[in-house]
Design a protein around this motif. Structure first.
Motif, PDB file in Angstrom:
ATOM      1  N   ALA A 111       1.129  -1.493   0.062  1.00 34.25           N
ATOM      2  CA  ALA A 111      -0.005   0.016  -0.424  1.00 34.25           C
ATOM      3  C   ALA A 111       0.251   1.042  -0.166  1.00 34.25           C
ATOM      4  O   ALA A 111       0.874   2.562  -0.720  1.00 34.25           O
ATOM      5  N   LEU A 112       1.755   1.471   0.725  1.00 37.14           N
ATOM      6  CA  LEU A 112       2.856   2.678   0.920  1.00 37.14           C
ATOM      7  C   LEU A 112       3.280   2.485  -0.886  1.00 37.14           C
ATOM      8  O   LEU A 112       3.287   4.086  -1.263  1.00 37.14           O
ATOM      9  N   ALA A 113       3.841   1.658  -1.126  1.00 36.39           N
ATOM     10  CA  ALA A 113       4.352   1.341  -2.364  1.00 36.39           C
ATOM     11  C   ALA A 113       3.559   2.055  -3.605  1.00 36.39           C
ATOM     12  O   ALA A 113       3.902   3.038  -3.900  1.00 36.39           O
TER      13      ALA A 113
ATOM     14  N   ASP B  56      -7.639   9.850  -9.610  1.00 37.14           N
ATOM     15  CA  ASP B  56      -6.874  10.875  -9.584  1.00 37.14           C
ATOM     16  C   ASP B  56      -6.676  11.375  -7.696  1.00 37.14           C
ATOM     17  O   ASP B  56      -6.195  12.457  -7.407  1.00 37.14           O
ATOM     18  N   ALA B  57      -6.879  10.119  -7.798  1.00 35.42           N
ATOM     19  CA  ALA B  57      -6.051   9.699  -6.332  1.00 35.42           C
ATOM     20  C   ALA B  57      -4.637  11.015  -5.401  1.00 35.42           C
ATOM     21  O   ALA B  57      -3.876  10.142  -6.929  1.00 35.42           O
ATOM     22  N   PRO B  58      -4.398  11.720  -4.878  1.00 35.82           N
ATOM     23  CA  PRO B  58      -2.810  11.996  -5.114  1.00 35.82           C
ATOM     24  C   PRO B  58      -2.211  11.347  -4.216  1.00 35.82           C
ATOM     25  O   PRO B  58      -2.994  10.267  -3.549  1.00 35.82           O
ATOM     26  N   ALA B  59      -0.807  11.113  -3.948  1.00 35.32           N
ATOM     27  CA  ALA B  59       0.359  10.772  -4.094  1.00 35.32           C
ATOM     28  C   ALA B  59      -0.425  10.301  -2.485  1.00 35.32           C
ATOM     29  O   ALA B  59       0.034  11.511  -2.300  1.00 35.32           O
ATOM     30  N   GLY B  60      -0.090   9.663  -1.307  1.00 34.41           N
ATOM     31  CA  GLY B  60      -0.051  10.009  -0.257  1.00 34.41           C
ATOM     32  C   GLY B  60      -1.635   9.312   0.444  1.00 34.41           C
ATOM     33  O   GLY B  60      -1.534   9.116   1.080  1.00 34.41           O
ATOM     34  N   SER B  61      -2.675   8.862  -0.550  1.00 33.51           N
ATOM     35  CA  SER B  61      -3.728   8.616  -0.446  1.00 33.51           C
ATOM     36  C   SER B  61      -4.020   7.346  -1.232  1.00 33.51           C
ATOM     37  O   SER B  61      -3.947   7.290  -2.528  1.00 33.51           O
ATOM     38  N   ALA B  62      -5.287   7.035  -0.546  1.00 34.59           N
ATOM     39  CA  ALA B  62      -5.742   5.448  -1.509  1.00 34.59           C
ATOM     40  C   ALA B  62      -6.940   5.135  -2.476  1.00 34.59           C
ATOM     41  O   ALA B  62      -7.531   6.974  -2.506  1.00 34.59           O
ATOM     42  N   CYS B  63      -7.445   5.276  -2.882  1.00 32.47           N
ATOM     43  CA  CYS B  63      -7.892   4.966  -4.166  1.00 32.47           C
ATOM     44  C   CYS B  63      -9.391   5.175  -4.025  1.00 32.47           C
ATOM     45  O   CYS B  63      -9.863   5.128  -2.775  1.00 32.47           O
ATOM     46  N   ARG B  64     -10.256   5.698  -4.932  1.00 27.16           N
ATOM     47  CA  ARG B  64     -11.410   6.721  -4.959  1.00 27.16           C
ATOM     48  C   ARG B  64     -12.771   5.782  -5.558  1.00 27.16           C
ATOM     49  O   ARG B  64     -12.311   5.289  -5.844  1.00 27.16           O
TER      50      ARG B  64
ATOM     51  N   PRO C  12      -1.909  11.804   5.480  1.00 24.07           N
ATOM     52  CA  PRO C  12      -0.853  12.728   5.520  1.00 24.07           C
ATOM     53  C   PRO C  12       0.000  12.719   4.552  1.00 24.07           C
ATOM     54  O   PRO C  12       0.119  12.018   3.186  1.00 24.07           O
ATOM     55  N   ALA C  13       0.813  14.590   4.234  1.00 22.37           N
ATOM     56  CA  ALA C  13       1.864  14.252   3.026  1.00 22.37           C
ATOM     57  C   ALA C  13       3.386  13.025   3.433  1.00 22.37           C
ATOM     58  O   ALA C  13       3.007  12.951   4.371  1.00 22.37           O
ATOM     59  N   LEU C  14       3.381  13.249   2.350  1.00 27.79           N
ATOM     60  CA  LEU C  14       4.727  12.160   2.507  1.00 27.79           C
ATOM     61  C   LEU C  14       5.703  13.099   2.124  1.00 27.79           C
ATOM     62  O   LEU C  14       6.283  13.751   2.552  1.00 27.79           O
ATOM     63  N   ALA C  15       7.012  12.249   3.240  1.00 31.39           N
ATOM     64  CA  ALA C  15       7.847  12.185   3.835  1.00 31.39           C
ATOM     65  C   ALA C  15       8.898  13.086   2.573  1.00 31.39           C
ATOM     66  O   ALA C  15       9.396  14.036   2.785  1.00 31.39           O
ATOM     67  N   VAL C  16       9.073  12.117   1.659  1.00 30.74           N
ATOM     68  CA  VAL C  16       9.828  12.216   0.532  1.00 30.74           C
ATOM     69  C   VAL C  16       9.413  12.682  -0.726  1.00 30.74           C
ATOM     70  O   VAL C  16       7.733  11.057  -0.960  1.00 30.74           O
ATOM     71  N   VAL C  17       8.694  13.454  -1.002  1.00 27.40           N
ATOM     72  CA  VAL C  17       7.879  13.444  -2.599  1.00 27.40           C
ATOM     73  C   VAL C  17       8.453  12.976  -3.237  1.00 27.40           C
ATOM     74  O   VAL C  17       9.434  13.219  -3.668  1.00 27.40           O
TER      75      VAL C  17
END
Length: 96
Positions: A13-15, A25-33, A76-81
């Motif tokens: 999931a993190l990967a 269009d779910a942004p990085a750091g979030s699950a699909c919708r 939450p925001a990603l630690a590494v973009v």
């Protein structure tokens, strides 16, 4: 469910969440919708095939701590973009 022999569900999931979802269009750091805006139970295929270790998987479930089936909210925001993608999405197949 084990995503691969080396990656457990939470690591998968993190990967997957390091990438924006080209499907919902779910942004990085979030699950699909889902189309209704709720958190999906499984990640969309175009998203998890971007992770080389997961390309052979048929499905990747969303972990329970992302609250599948409930109204989606930004994670939450990603630690590494992640760096912008240079490769194009891969079409897996075609169905009617």
């Amino acid at each position: 469910m084990q995503a691969t022999s080396d990656i457990d569900t939470d690591q998968a999931a993190l990967a997957v969440e390091r990438h924006d979802c080209p499907n919902c269009d779910a942004p990085a750091g979030s699950a699909c919708r889902t189309r209704g805006g709720k958190t999906a139970a499984k990640y969309h295929t175009p998203r998890f095939v971007l992770v080389p270790a997961l390309r052979e998987e048929l499905e990747i479930p969303v972990p329970a701590d992302r609250h599948p089936g409930r109204a989606w909210k930004q994670g939450p925001a990603l630690a590494v973009v992640p760096a912008p993608r240079t490769e194009r999405p891969v079409r897996i197949g075609y169905a009617r």
